[in-house]
Design an enzyme around this catalytic site. Structure first.
Site, short mmCIF file in Angstrom:
data_model
loop_
_atom_site.label_atom_id
_atom_site.label_comp_id
_atom_site.label_asym_id
_atom_site.label_seq_id
_atom_site.Cartn_x
_atom_site.Cartn_y
_atom_site.Cartn_z
N ASP A 94 -10.44 7.74 -4.99
CA ASP A 94 -10.66 8.82 -4.05
C ASP A 94 -10.61 10.12 -4.84
OD1 ASP A 94 -9.31 9.68 -0.75
OD2 ASP A 94 -11.10 10.32 -1.84
N SER A 95 -11.27 11.15 -4.30
CA SER A 95 -11.58 12.34 -5.12
C SER A 95 -10.49 13.39 -5.13
CB SER A 95 -12.84 13.01 -4.55
OG SER A 95 -12.65 13.23 -3.15
N GLY A 96 -9.47 13.24 -4.29
CA GLY A 96 -8.41 14.24 -4.29
C GLY A 96 -8.47 15.17 -3.10
N GLY A 97 -9.61 15.24 -2.44
CA GLY A 97 -9.75 16.14 -1.30
C GLY A 97 -8.67 15.87 -0.27
N PHE A 98 -8.61 14.66 0.19
CA PHE A 98 -7.66 14.30 1.25
C PHE A 98 -6.22 14.47 0.78
CE2 PHE A 98 -6.37 12.27 5.09
CZ PHE A 98 -5.25 11.53 4.77
N ASP A 148 -14.50 16.48 -1.27
CA ASP A 148 -14.83 16.94 0.07
C ASP A 148 -13.63 17.62 0.71
OD1 ASP A 148 -13.24 14.68 0.16
OD2 ASP A 148 -14.00 14.07 2.12
N GLN A 191 -18.69 14.01 6.81
CA GLN A 191 -17.67 14.65 7.63
C GLN A 191 -18.28 15.06 8.98
OE1 GLN A 191 -14.53 14.69 7.06
NE2 GLN A 191 -14.38 14.27 4.86
N GLY A 218 -12.79 12.03 7.34
CA GLY A 218 -12.35 12.82 8.49
C GLY A 218 -11.87 12.00 9.65
N ASP A 268 -10.04 0.90 3.31
CA ASP A 268 -8.83 0.98 2.48
C ASP A 268 -7.71 1.58 3.32
OD1 ASP A 268 -9.63 4.03 2.12
OD2 ASP A 268 -7.57 3.75 1.40
N CYS A 306 -0.16 -18.82 8.64
CA CYS A 306 -0.58 -18.27 7.34
C CYS A 306 -0.33 -19.29 6.25
CB CYS A 306 0.22 -16.98 7.05
SG CYS A 306 -0.21 -16.22 5.46
N CYS A 308 -0.31 -18.55 3.00
CA CYS A 308 -0.06 -17.85 1.73
C CYS A 308 1.17 -18.41 1.03
CB CYS A 308 0.10 -16.34 1.96
SG CYS A 308 1.75 -15.77 2.37
N CYS A 311 4.49 -17.64 2.81
CA CYS A 311 4.75 -18.39 4.04
C CYS A 311 5.00 -19.87 3.77
CB CYS A 311 3.59 -18.19 5.01
SG CYS A 311 3.51 -16.50 5.63
N HIS A 337 2.41 -11.00 1.43
CA HIS A 337 1.93 -11.60 2.69
C HIS A 337 1.00 -10.65 3.44
CE1 HIS A 337 1.68 -13.34 6.66
NE2 HIS A 337 2.00 -12.14 7.11
N1 LIG Z 1 -11.79 12.10 0.19
C1 LIG Z 1 -11.36 11.72 1.41
N2 LIG Z 1 -10.36 10.82 1.51
C2 LIG Z 1 -9.89 10.46 2.75
C3 LIG Z 1 -8.79 9.58 2.84
C4 LIG Z 1 -8.29 9.28 4.10
N3 LIG Z 1 -7.20 8.53 4.48
C5 LIG Z 1 -7.16 8.65 5.82
N4 LIG Z 1 -6.22 8.11 6.60
C6 LIG Z 1 -5.04 7.49 6.05
C7 LIG Z 1 -4.14 7.37 7.23
C8 LIG Z 1 -2.84 6.74 6.90
C9 LIG Z 1 -1.90 7.45 6.13
C10 LIG Z 1 -0.66 6.85 5.88
C11 LIG Z 1 -0.38 5.59 6.41
C12 LIG Z 1 0.95 4.96 6.17
O1 LIG Z 1 1.79 5.59 5.45
O2 LIG Z 1 1.16 3.83 6.68
C13 LIG Z 1 -1.33 4.90 7.17
C14 LIG Z 1 -2.57 5.48 7.42
N5 LIG Z 1 -8.17 9.39 6.33
C15 LIG Z 1 -8.89 9.81 5.26
C16 LIG Z 1 -9.98 10.66 5.18
C17 LIG Z 1 -10.47 11.01 3.92
C18 LIG Z 1 -11.55 11.96 3.76
O3 LIG Z 1 -12.11 12.48 4.74
N6 LIG Z 1 -11.94 12.29 2.51
ZN LIG Z 2 1.78 -15.40 4.65
#
Ligand SMILES: Nc1nc2cc3nc(NCCc4ccc(C(=O)O)cc4)[nH]c3cc2c(=O)[nH]1
Ligand SMILES: [Zn+2]
Length: 374
Positions: A94-98, A148, A191, A218, A268, A306, A308, A311, A337
């Site tokens: 991932d690029s770092g934006g988020f 982004d 976005q 987003g 992911d 399961c 695995c 389990c 698991h």
């Molecule tokens: N570059 C870029 N990266 C992203 C990563 C993201 N990740 C999310 N959501 C993650 C939500 C999330 C965060 C934490 C946990 C937990 O700790 O369990 C679970 C879900 N939305 C996201 C949106 C973007 C995006 O627009 N641009």
């Molecule tokens: Zn399992």
């Protein structure tokens, strides 16, 4: 010429889901698929051998985190992320934006990039499309993400419009920086929040730049699930059918099925590995908080459906004991698991698509998982 190609194998007759295969310089993988998250060059508590053993073929890592620690130069000198972490499968970064928006408090978004504070040291930092490309090039990931802005939810229409327009300009800068340098794959990120016309604007801008794959950004930022599903419904058709579609940050079983139903190929999320470290497991009958006292004398497996390694060989009572004692092995067992569960779920989704019955599979899975209860 990008080294990332997508092969559409078939579309489910019952839904908008599709079976595909993505080819990368570090192997190919069937889609729809789930990518375990290895933010700091490790999928927390798992070894590469264990990930391989459960058929994980692609993992995610983070530009922002590796830039701060250990620094992209060390990873480059190690021969890149694959060598550094001894992982020979595919890697998406991932690029770092988020991460900047979700981790750092002081931040200022300018045309040239984002000024913010290092969430560990407080030092001032600056990240731009070009810098994000350079870091990902040093990491040597197979799939890089464009830099982004992931706007907060909710955001006003005016804010979202100007953010989408800037993200499109940043995507162009990423492409220019990328083409000058190297042959890793680069995905654009669509976005636009919950606004259909802005999602269309973002998709048109990015599709015209001809990326080898596209992500929907987003989302999974606190919006209700029906908002996410509505956005997917009108956004996936705007994305090329001959390229991978990646929904960022989504990882609950129901959201994976609902995303696949709407034509998403890649997912992911830190959810399975993060809740595992809190002693919570995903099972075919819903979530199980194995640290609860009621499992103190339960010598059965986490999930009787399961197959695995965990389990087959360890009981809820033993895992509960380890978690209560904060034993690392306990977190390894719950993590193994949970990842196995999601990877297995995606295999079942692929089979259901092949048999044109993903809608039926959703009904059966939701029923057993306890999601159809009013
Ligand atoms: N570059 C870029 N990266 C992203 C990563 C993201 N990740 C999310 N959501 C993650 C939500 C999330 C965060 C934490 C946990 C937990 O700790 O369990 C679970 C879900 N939305 C996201 C949106 C973007 C995006 O627009 N641009
Ligand atoms: Zn399992």
């Amino acid at each position: 010429m990008t080294p990332i190609t997508y092969e559409l194998i078939k579309t489910c007759k019952q839904t908008g889901a599709r079976l595909g295969r993505v080819h990368t310089p570090h192997g190919s993988f069937d889609t729809p698929t789930f990518m375990p998250v290895g933010t700091l060059a490790t999928v927390k508590t798992m070894s590469p051998e264990e990930l391989k053993g459960m058929n994980a073929n692609i993992i995610l890592s983070n530009t922002y985190h590796l830039w701060l620690r250990p620094g992209e130069d060390i990873v480059r000198e190690a021969g890149g992320l694959h060598k550094f972490m001894n992982w020979d499968g595919a890697i998406l970064t991932d690029s770092g934006g988020f991460q900047v928006f979700s981790l750092s408090d002081m931040r200022e978004i300018k045309e040239e990039g984002v000024h913010f504070r290092n969430h560990l040291s407080g030092d001032k930092l600056f990240l731009s499309p070009e810098k994000a490309m350079d870091i990902q090039n040093a990491l040597g990931s197979d799939i890089m993400m464009a830099f982004d802005e992931c706007p907060p939810y909710p955001a006003t229409y005016d804010y979202m419009k100007s953010s989408v327009e800037r993200t499109s300009r940043w995507a162009e800068r990423c492409l220019e920086a990328h083409q000058r340098k190297h042959d890793q794959g680069l995905f654009g990120i669509i976005q636009g929040g919950e606004y259909e016309d802005l999602r269309r604007l973002s998709a048109q801008d990015l599709v015209s730049l001809d990326f080898p794959g596209y992500a929907i950004g987003g989302l999974s930022v606190g919006e209700p699930k029906d908002v996410m599903n509505r956005v997917l419904e009108f956004t996936t058709p705007l994305m090329p059918s001959n390229k991978p579609r990646y929904l960022m940050g989504v990882g609950s079983p129901d959201s994976l099925i609902d995303g696949a139903l709407r034509g998403i190929d890649m997912f992911d999320c830190v959810l399975p590995t993060r809740i595992a470290r809190n002693g919570t497991c995903m099972t075919s009958n819903g979530r199980l908080v194995v640290r609860n006292a009621k499992y103190a004398r339960d010598f059965g497996p986490i999930d009787e459906n399961c197959d695995c390694h965990v389990c087959k060989n360890y009981s809820r009572a033993y895992i509960r004991h380890l978690i209560k004692c904060n034993e690392t092995f306990g977190f390894r067992l719950t993590t193994y698991h949970n990842l196995y569960f999601l990877l297995k779920l995606m295999e079942q989704v692929r089979t259901a698509i092949a048999e044109d019955r993903l809608g039926d599979f959703k009904e059966e899975f939701f029923e057993q998982y306890g999601l159809n209860k009013p």
